[in-house]
Design a protein around this motif. Structure first.
Motif, PDB file in Angstrom:
ATOM      1  N   ALA A 105       0.853  -1.187   0.000  1.00 32.60           N
ATOM      2  CA  ALA A 105       0.000   0.000   0.000  1.00 32.60           C
ATOM      3  C   ALA A 105       0.886   1.232   0.000  1.00 32.60           C
ATOM      4  CB  ALA A 105      -0.905   0.007   1.223  1.00 32.60           C
ATOM      5  N   ARG A 109      -1.688   6.612   1.162  1.00 29.79           N
ATOM      6  CA  ARG A 109      -3.069   6.185   1.347  1.00 29.79           C
ATOM      7  C   ARG A 109      -3.302   5.556   2.717  1.00 29.79           C
ATOM      8  NH1 ARG A 109      -6.042   6.507  -3.324  1.00 29.79           N
ATOM      9  NH2 ARG A 109      -4.885   7.761  -4.787  1.00 29.79           N
ATOM     10  N   LEU A 110      -2.317   5.627   3.609  1.00 28.86           N
ATOM     11  CA  LEU A 110      -2.516   5.075   4.952  1.00 28.86           C
ATOM     12  C   LEU A 110      -3.472   5.964   5.726  1.00 28.86           C
ATOM     13  CD1 LEU A 110       0.830   3.774   6.401  1.00 28.86           C
ATOM     14  CD2 LEU A 110      -0.957   2.587   5.154  1.00 28.86           C
ATOM     15  N   GLN A 111      -4.365   5.341   6.471  1.00 30.75           N
ATOM     16  CA  GLN A 111      -5.307   6.117   7.273  1.00 30.75           C
ATOM     17  C   GLN A 111      -5.024   6.037   8.752  1.00 30.75           C
ATOM     18  OE1 GLN A 111      -9.354   5.297   6.113  1.00 30.75           O
ATOM     19  NE2 GLN A 111      -9.269   7.226   5.045  1.00 30.75           N
ATOM     20  N   THR A 112      -4.923   4.808   9.270  1.00 31.29           N
ATOM     21  CA  THR A 112      -4.636   4.675  10.699  1.00 31.29           C
ATOM     22  C   THR A 112      -3.564   3.610  10.885  1.00 31.29           C
ATOM     23  OG1 THR A 112      -6.273   2.955  11.045  1.00 31.29           O
ATOM     24  CG2 THR A 112      -7.013   5.218  11.341  1.00 31.29           C
ATOM     25  N   ASN A 132      -3.814   0.504   8.288  1.00 35.28           N
ATOM     26  CA  ASN A 132      -5.094   0.456   7.587  1.00 35.28           C
ATOM     27  C   ASN A 132      -5.155   1.480   6.463  1.00 35.28           C
ATOM     28  OD1 ASN A 132      -6.832  -1.487   9.106  1.00 35.28           O
ATOM     29  ND2 ASN A 132      -6.206  -0.138  10.776  1.00 35.28           N
ATOM     30  N   THR A 133      -5.687   1.051   5.329  1.00 34.65           N
ATOM     31  CA  THR A 133      -6.007   2.003   4.269  1.00 34.65           C
ATOM     32  C   THR A 133      -7.522   2.187   4.285  1.00 34.65           C
ATOM     33  OG1 THR A 133      -6.302   0.297   2.612  1.00 34.65           O
ATOM     34  CG2 THR A 133      -4.098   1.212   2.843  1.00 34.65           C
ATOM     35  N   ALA A 134      -8.049   2.960   3.365  1.00 29.55           N
ATOM     36  CA  ALA A 134      -9.486   3.220   3.346  1.00 29.55           C
ATOM     37  C   ALA A 134     -10.258   2.022   2.814  1.00 29.55           C
ATOM     38  CB  ALA A 134      -9.782   4.447   2.502  1.00 29.55           C
ATOM     39  N   SER A 135      -9.582   0.974   2.375  1.00 31.59           N
ATOM     40  CA  SER A 135     -10.263  -0.182   1.840  1.00 31.59           C
ATOM     41  C   SER A 135     -10.449  -1.237   2.918  1.00 31.59           C
ATOM     42  CB  SER A 135      -9.464  -0.787   0.693  1.00 31.59           C
ATOM     43  OG  SER A 135     -10.024  -2.023   0.315  1.00 31.59           O
ATOM     44  N   ALA A 136     -11.646  -1.842   2.961  1.00 31.55           N
ATOM     45  CA  ALA A 136     -11.896  -2.899   3.935  1.00 31.55           C
ATOM     46  C   ALA A 136     -11.066  -4.127   3.603  1.00 31.55           C
ATOM     47  CB  ALA A 136     -13.374  -3.264   3.948  1.00 31.55           C
ATOM     48  N   ALA A 137     -10.542  -4.214   2.386  1.00 25.56           N
ATOM     49  CA  ALA A 137      -9.810  -5.403   1.968  1.00 25.56           C
ATOM     50  C   ALA A 137      -8.314  -5.246   2.150  1.00 25.56           C
ATOM     51  CB  ALA A 137     -10.115  -5.708   0.511  1.00 25.56           C
ATOM     52  N   GLY A 138      -7.867  -4.112   2.624  1.00 22.60           N
ATOM     53  CA  GLY A 138      -6.433  -3.881   2.549  1.00 22.60           C
ATOM     54  C   GLY A 138      -5.631  -3.654   3.799  1.00 22.60           C
ATOM     55  N   THR A 169      -8.811   8.388  -0.024  1.00 21.80           N
ATOM     56  CA  THR A 169      -9.653   7.392  -0.677  1.00 21.80           C
ATOM     57  C   THR A 169      -9.451   7.520  -2.168  1.00 21.80           C
ATOM     58  OG1 THR A 169     -11.540   8.881  -0.718  1.00 21.80           O
ATOM     59  CG2 THR A 169     -11.389   7.342   1.123  1.00 21.80           C
TER      60      THR A 169
ATOM     61  N   THR B  74      -4.391   5.111  16.386  1.00 23.89           N
ATOM     62  CA  THR B  74      -3.859   6.419  16.058  1.00 23.89           C
ATOM     63  C   THR B  74      -4.437   6.877  14.728  1.00 23.89           C
ATOM     64  OG1 THR B  74      -1.833   5.607  17.046  1.00 23.89           O
ATOM     65  CG2 THR B  74      -1.717   7.733  15.929  1.00 23.89           C
ATOM     66  N   ARG B  79      -6.913  12.903   8.380  1.00 25.76           N
ATOM     67  CA  ARG B  79      -7.795  11.878   7.828  1.00 25.76           C
ATOM     68  C   ARG B  79      -9.208  11.930   8.410  1.00 25.76           C
ATOM     69  NH1 ARG B  79      -4.225  11.660   4.979  1.00 25.76           N
ATOM     70  NH2 ARG B  79      -2.862   9.949   4.377  1.00 25.76           N
ATOM     71  N   ARG B 105     -13.346   5.164   6.251  1.00 23.50           N
ATOM     72  CA  ARG B 105     -13.071   3.755   5.989  1.00 23.50           C
ATOM     73  C   ARG B 105     -14.369   3.092   5.586  1.00 23.50           C
ATOM     74  NH1 ARG B 105      -9.919   0.571  10.623  1.00 23.50           N
ATOM     75  NH2 ARG B 105      -8.919   2.325  11.573  1.00 23.50           N
ATOM     76  N   ARG B 108     -17.676   0.026   7.198  1.00 24.28           N
ATOM     77  CA  ARG B 108     -17.275  -1.320   7.561  1.00 24.28           C
ATOM     78  C   ARG B 108     -18.009  -1.761   8.808  1.00 24.28           C
ATOM     79  NH1 ARG B 108     -11.003  -1.710   7.885  1.00 24.28           N
ATOM     80  NH2 ARG B 108     -11.224   0.158   6.614  1.00 24.28           N
ATOM     81  N   ILE B 425      -5.898   1.720  -3.991  1.00 24.93           N
ATOM     82  CA  ILE B 425      -5.064   2.160  -2.871  1.00 24.93           C
ATOM     83  C   ILE B 425      -4.217   1.032  -2.321  1.00 24.93           C
ATOM     84  CG2 ILE B 425      -6.548   4.081  -2.225  1.00 24.93           C
ATOM     85  CD1 ILE B 425      -7.821   2.374  -0.189  1.00 24.93           C
ATOM     86  N   GLY B 426      -3.961   0.030  -3.114  1.00 25.82           N
ATOM     87  CA  GLY B 426      -3.065  -1.024  -2.664  1.00 25.82           C
ATOM     88  C   GLY B 426      -3.229  -2.273  -3.497  1.00 25.82           C
ATOM     89  N   THR B 446      -7.050  -3.185  -4.183  1.00 24.91           N
ATOM     90  CA  THR B 446      -7.927  -2.762  -3.093  1.00 24.91           C
ATOM     91  C   THR B 446      -8.300  -1.307  -3.300  1.00 24.91           C
ATOM     92  OG1 THR B 446      -6.140  -2.054  -1.639  1.00 24.91           O
ATOM     93  CG2 THR B 446      -6.815  -4.344  -1.498  1.00 24.91           C
ATOM     94  N   THR B 447      -9.515  -0.973  -2.872  1.00 22.90           N
ATOM     95  CA  THR B 447     -10.031   0.374  -3.075  1.00 22.90           C
ATOM     96  C   THR B 447     -11.021   0.713  -1.970  1.00 22.90           C
ATOM     97  OG1 THR B 447     -11.351   1.742  -4.534  1.00 22.90           O
ATOM     98  CG2 THR B 447     -11.713  -0.598  -4.673  1.00 22.90           C
ATOM     99  N   ALA B 448     -11.269   1.985  -1.785  1.00 22.97           N
ATOM    100  CA  ALA B 448     -12.219   2.395  -0.750  1.00 22.97           C
ATOM    101  C   ALA B 448     -13.641   2.359  -1.282  1.00 22.97           C
ATOM    102  CB  ALA B 448     -11.885   3.805  -0.266  1.00 22.97           C
ATOM    103  N   GLN B 452     -14.624  -3.002  -2.530  1.00 22.31           N
ATOM    104  CA  GLN B 452     -13.384  -2.831  -1.751  1.00 22.31           C
ATOM    105  C   GLN B 452     -12.193  -3.584  -2.339  1.00 22.31           C
ATOM    106  OE1 GLN B 452     -13.703  -0.967   1.544  1.00 22.31           O
ATOM    107  NE2 GLN B 452     -15.520  -0.439   0.391  1.00 22.31           N
TER     108      GLN B 452
END
Lengths: 169, 497
Positions: A105, A109-112, A132-138, A169, B74, B79, B105, B108, B425-426, B446-448, B452
């Motif tokens: 990733a 695009r990192l979120q948390t 975590n990225t904004a994607s639930a899969a990633g 995102t 964190t 964001r 996010r 989810r 995004i990945g 992967t995408t938001a 996803q």
């Protein structure tokens, strides 16, 4: 994530860093709990319903053999696979053993960034770091880091994630 | 406020406490058990209060919680996208509120985001202001807006489309529910339908028919009823459908009895998914849904907020996709095949599931007392699986066209997903043991938005690297090697200095 050394097609090299060697014992302990529960259940069954004890012993022996094999092979195999790397632009992880997965990733695009220590992990002084990225899969998970490495990693990732504006995102 | 969490914990666990008391009643110690449960709930709540702390820094928000499982969450303040302030009855009685910090996010299920419970109302309100106003959560960028223009119509419903209604099968669920309900009434109320005159007469007539005729008749009747219900559902949901675009917003209007108007900000749009369920594919139909952030795609998406086009002629679906994307190339362009390994693996799956079961049943039939029909049934399944495997392979395809990653897969529902590269995004690269031996990989973008994750099955290693680099240049580049892969490093390497 092997590749036939004879071919010369482009492919990805594994990430650079191994996790803490203590992780081998962490994985062993975690898997052992499951096996112990199973064996205890079988013993209860054996004591509670005595009968054709030959079958019971055979089942117990098979379970024990599988458990020993799993506990010897899995953690060591995992240790060779589990790797991670942070470059100026991306996080790169590799995990699994029989099935393996690599995740990449971009840092932008990192979120948390979460660090987590479960009960067994605390016993071995290990930390799991999740980016975590904004994607639930990633989510990129790195299990079995020692505390100092994990803390440095979390600080580094959080600092970088902060540098890029927007909601990623 | 210390009192809130323990009370909430008790309220949350009331069902369990009741169960405890009831279960304990058997042994005559019900109240004692209940008290024990109460104490546990109280102490959990109190512990949660003592072990949760938060810190709002200049650049990040940090929440620490948990006793046995210490978690530190964190979130960079950049964001923070939404701050929801909620106050339930209990909150209001105590003058408290809870705050949920959303980071986009999506929605989810397993992730409640950063939730701070039990803040005083003033603190919560202050926190919301603080987080939203200093985080630069303002919308970024934007499509060239032409506010003066009238809404442009992209698609409009035609009465002929009702013909696709029966092929949506949307009525099947309704019919099954009604039939189930009917059975329940008959069972519960001990109604005997055969006592009713007309039913009795009909049953007599049916009784005189032979079994094959009966089966065929039943299947036909079911097909007709389901078709009618599906058509009815189609008309109810999609009557007067209209898709328009105005100053960067797509708007879907539809519905017979309740008119729904759904607006979708094009800044959130990351692509379009063109899907063809098997039945609809037979009659050359298709439908479109949006791939957008914050709109989860799942079961029922084709009727929910992300629907862009109801089941309609394939040509319309293609042209609507092209209009929304702004280019026809990703919709019409030819896709690359996944190759012989992917082909073989589709068949392997069918064989691996059916053949062992069939062999066991066959042995059981020859040597034991297993009846003969089960293995024949599995053989029929195997026969049906072969064309399915072939079709699944033919559906597989991928390409990168004009900044869009196009991924096609599926047989029972064939989907062509066109995802914009900026939306990626990945990458996840998954290899099972057997895939490693066969030198193929599942590449997942992967995408938001939308599903996803968009997966390309069984790509060759070189092709996976090529696609990923073409869709998002530079991300994989530092890790690519040609030639033999360096031997795995055995010695542990210390982390970054």
């Amino acid at each position: 994530m092997g590749q036939d050394p004879r071919t010369s097609a482009p492919w990805l090299r594994p990430p650079r860093h191994l996790v803490s060697p203590v992780a081998v014992w962490y994985w062993t302990a975690r898997a052992a709990i499951g096996w112990v529960v199973l064996i205890v259940l079988e013993v209860i069954w054996m004591v509670g319903f005595p009968g054709s004890s030959g079958w019971h012993w055979a089942l117990l022996a098979i379970t024990a053999a599988l458990a020993v094999g799993h506990l010897i092979v899995m953690p060591r195999w995992r240790y060779r696979v589990h790797r991670w790397e942070v470059t100026p632009v991306a996080v790169y992880t590799q995990a699994g053993w029989f099935h393996q997965e690599r995740r990449i990733a971009p840092l932008s695009r990192l979120q948390t960034v979460d660090s987590e220590r479960g009960p067994i992990e605390q016993l071995f002084g290990l930390v799991k770091v999740t980016a975590n990225t904004a994607s639930a899969a990633g989510p990129l998970r790195i299990t079995g880091l020692d505390r100092a490495t994990a803390q440095g990693l979390v600080e580094e990732l959080t600092a970088i994630a902060q540098q890029t504006p927007g909601d990623a995102t | 406020m210390l009192i809130l969490l323990p009370v909430q914990e008790i309220l949350k666990n009331i069902p369990w406490l009741v169960v405890l008391v009831l279960a304990g009643n058997g042994s005559g110690k019900g109240p004692l058990w209940g008290l024990a449960g109460l104490v546990i709930a109280l102490s959990t709540g109190t512990l949660r209060w003592f072990t949760t702390s938060y810190q709002i820094g200049a650049v990040q928000v940090q929440v620490r919680r948990g006793l046995l499982r210490r978690r530190t969450l964190t979130v960079p303040r950049e964001r923070v996208r939404t701050v929801d302030l909620t106050a339930h009855v209990l909150h209001r009685m105590l003058g408290l509120a809870s705050i949920t910090i959303g980071t986009g996010r999506t929605d989810r299920k397993d992730d409640r985001g950063l939730k701070l419970d039990g803040l005083s109302v003033q603190d919560a309100a202050w926190l919301r202001e603080e987080l939203l106003h200093h985080s630069g959560a303002a919308p970024t960028g934007g499509v060239a807006a032409e506010d003066a223009t009238l809404p442009a119509e992209l698609a409009r419903w035609k009465p002929q489309w009702i013909g696709y209604g029966p092929f949506t099968l949307s009525g099947a669920v309704t019919v099954l529910a009604v039939v189930g309900f009917g059975f329940q009434i008959v069972n519960e109320d001990h109604l005997n339908p055969s006592r009713l005159g007309p039913v009795d007469a009909a049953l007599h007539q049916l009784g005189s028919a032979s079994t094959p005729v009966l089966v065929v008749g039943l299947i036909l009747a079911a097909a007709i009823v389901i078709s009618l219900a599906s058509t009815f559902g189609y008309i109810l949901a999609f009557w007067n459908y209209r898709l328009t675009r105005q100053s960067g917003t797509l708007q879907v209007t539809r519905g017979l009895l309740t008119t729904r108007v759904i607006s979708l900000d094009e800044r959130r749009l990351r692509g379009v998914e063109f899907s063809e369920p098997l039945l609809l594919r037979w009659v050359k139909g298709g439908r479109c849904i949006a791939i957008a952030t914050g709109l989860r795609v799942g079961r029922g998406a084709e009727r929910g907020g992300s629907m862009l086009l109801p089941p309609a002629p394939r040509a319309v679906a293609r042209s609507v996709s092209a209009l929304i994307l702004g280019t026809a190339a990703p919709v019409e362009g030819k896709l690359l095949e996944h190759g012989p390994v992917a082909h073989r693996r589709r068949f392997n799956r069918v064989l691996l599931v059916t053949v062992p079961v069939m062999v066991i049943l066959l042995i059981g039939w020859r040597l034991g007392d297993v009846p003969g029909w089960p293995w024949l049934a599995v053989l029929v399944l195997l026969g049906l699986g072969m064309p399915l495997a072939e079709d699944r392979y033919r559906s597989l395809g991928h390409a990168v066209v004009q900044g869009r990653l196009v991924v096609r897969s599926g047989s029972l529902v064939r989907r062509r997903c066109m995802l914009s590269s900026e939306g990626i995004i990945g990458w996840n690269l998954h290899q099972s043991f057997f895939q490693r031996r066969a030198q193929v990989v599942n590449l997942t973008a992967t995408t938001a938005a939308g599903r996803q994750a968009y997966r390309m099955q069984d790509l060759t290693l070189a092709e996976a690297v090529r696609v990923a680099e073409q869709a998002r240049p530079g991300l994989l580049a530092p890790f690519i090697v040609t030639g033999p892969v360096p031997a795995p490093l055995e010695a542990p390497i210390p982390g970054p200095a």
